[in-house]
Design an enzyme around this catalytic site. Structure first.
Site, PDB file in Angstrom:
ATOM      1  N   ASP A 162       4.737  46.052  73.456  1.00  0.00           N
ATOM      2  CA  ASP A 162       4.188  47.046  74.384  1.00  0.00           C
ATOM      3  C   ASP A 162       3.435  48.131  73.632  1.00  0.00           C
ATOM      4  O   ASP A 162       2.293  48.452  73.955  1.00  0.00           O
ATOM      5  CB  ASP A 162       5.316  47.724  75.190  1.00  0.00           C
ATOM      6  CG  ASP A 162       5.866  46.848  76.280  1.00  0.00           C
ATOM      7  OD1 ASP A 162       5.250  46.787  77.339  1.00  0.00           O
ATOM      8  OD2 ASP A 162       6.914  46.223  76.056  1.00  0.00           O
ATOM      9  N   THR A 220       7.190  42.783  81.601  1.00  0.00           N
ATOM     10  CA  THR A 220       7.914  42.703  80.333  1.00  0.00           C
ATOM     11  C   THR A 220       9.156  41.833  80.458  1.00  0.00           C
ATOM     12  O   THR A 220       9.540  41.142  79.515  1.00  0.00           O
ATOM     13  CB  THR A 220       8.311  44.112  79.849  1.00  0.00           C
ATOM     14  OG1 THR A 220       7.180  44.960  79.921  1.00  0.00           O
ATOM     15  CG2 THR A 220       8.813  44.069  78.429  1.00  0.00           C
TER      16      THR A 220
END
Length: 410
Positions: free
Chosen positions: A92, A180
């Protein structure tokens, strides 16, 4: 001053020379090359240079995701969690840092709105890991990236980085990894790197990269193909859209570490042709149930494509995040994505901006549940939050009003 014009002196694509004294060995440096040519000319696309830069950096960001994902289940891999228990990895932060760094080199006047900030990286001792993955994919130069460079790049897109106010604004919107949970779940779950450019309230271009897209070999909506005949299955997908130029997709470059060149195999994407709600293929948010959607008053839902009755609709199971649902509608795989707004959930701009233009340019429609366009400037201070009335409705356009009428009747 026009922000886009002010950056015209910079070159979008860089063919770089590694200085012999470069401290990093050649075999570990990433040499950026121009992504295969866009499927339309710069005469037809006002933001052609910006889109080329976005395609290049999203492809490299997808490489970060694939590389980090490989390490997740090794003895040295790390999986950490944010305070809100959302799984997150160095991918990320690495993606946000990379995109911020590369776009600021080419378009330094255009700010970035993105999901992460560096506080979490600092407090969890992830700085070295993030710097490592970014260095491997960043444009090479004689000066190695420092920890400060990468942390500053992350914070360039973070909360409070810039105050926009009520005036029109030009800015990038980035979701480093949408889905995610899917990134961590395994190869069967989808996740997307999404980047869009907003100019004075309008989304003018977008790029979505989905490394593990499984149905890239065919598009039900395809009528216009350039270059190669088809995209091999399980190759990953890169979808791009430019205002007035349509939505296009092609195979991602070889994401397994080989610098193979991909032919200019862009495929034009269109939404599906479904014109009856009962025949439509639906997606909903992973955190919601069909019973929470107003259409459940008219139809029950089934995931069995071969057994849909007159009182049922087909609900496609899709994990994870919102952008992969936009990708499905824009590519013709799904007809509808419907999201209910909830008081306890904040709807973020980066979960929708790039998906909106990809669906629009593929012939679809995106509104709130009352039929109004999604207002990207509703958050007048930071442009980070959306306030769609009741929820978000994404469709092929043909059945959009039918569904709005059903929602209003309930």
């Amino acid at each position: 001053m026009n922000l886009l014009q002010s950056s015209s002196q910079f070159s979008t694509v860089r063919f770089l020379y590694l200085h012999p004294s470069s401290p990093t060995p050649l075999r570990t440096r990433f040499l950026p090359v121009r992504s295969s040519l866009l499927p339309f000319t710069n005469q037809n696309a006002k933001y052609h240079r910006e889109l080329e830069a976005a395609v290049d950096v999203v492809e490299r960001a997808c490489r970060i995701c694939v590389d980090v994902k490989k390490s997740l289940y090794s003895s040295e891999g790390r999986i950490v969690e944010k305070n809100d228990n959302t799984p997150v990895t160095v991918a990320d932060f690495g993606v946000q840092a990379l995109v911020s760094l590369e776009l600021s080199k080419v378009f330094p006047s255009i700010p970035l709105v993105a999901e992460e900030d560096s506080d979490f990286v600092r407090s969890n001792n992830l700085v070295d890991s993030v710097v490592s993955v970014v260095t491997d994919k960043a444009s090479s130069n004689d000066k190695p990236l420092t920890n400060a460079d990468v942390l500053e790049a992350i914070d360039r897109g973070g909360k409070n980085a810039i105050v926009y106010g009520t005036r029109p604004a030009t800015y990038w919107v980035l979701d480093p990894i949408d889905g995610t949970k899917g990134f961590l779940k395994g190869s069967e779950a989808l996740y997307v790197v999404g980047l869009a450019l907003v100019v004075e309230g309008d989304i003018v271009l977008g790029v979505m990269g989905c490394p593990n897209w499984k149905e890239a070999s065919s598009y039900n909506s395809t009528i216009d193909v350039q270059g190669s005949e088809s995209v091999p299955p399980r190759s990953g997908i890169l979808m791009v859209a430019h205002v007035g130029c349509g939505t296009w997709a092609r195979q991602l470059s070889d994401l397994m570490g080989v610098s193979a060149k991909v032919p200019n195999g862009w495929t034009r994407c269109f939404v599906d042709g479904c014109h009856l709600v009962p025949k439509a293929r639906f997606c909903i948010s992973d955190s919601q149930t069909w019973e929470s959607v107003p259409l459940s008053a008219f139809f029950s839902a089934t995931s069995e494509a071969d057994g849909v009755s007159d009182k049922e609709i087909l609900l496609l199971p899709t994990c994870c995040g919102s952008l992969c649902k936009y990708l499905m509608v824009a590519s013709g795989r799904a007809s509808v994505f419907i999201l209910r707004a909830r008081a306890q959930t904040i709807i973020k701009a980066w979960d929708h901006a790039v998906g909106i233009i990809c669906v629009h340019e593929a012939g679809g429609k995106v509104t709130d549940w009352k039929g109004s366009d999604i207002d990207l400037a509703a958050d007048q201070v930071e442009r980070r939050i959306l306030f769609p009335s009741m929820g978000v409705l994404v469709t092929n356009g043909t059945i959009h009003n039918q569904i709005l009428e059903m929602i209003s009747s309930t």
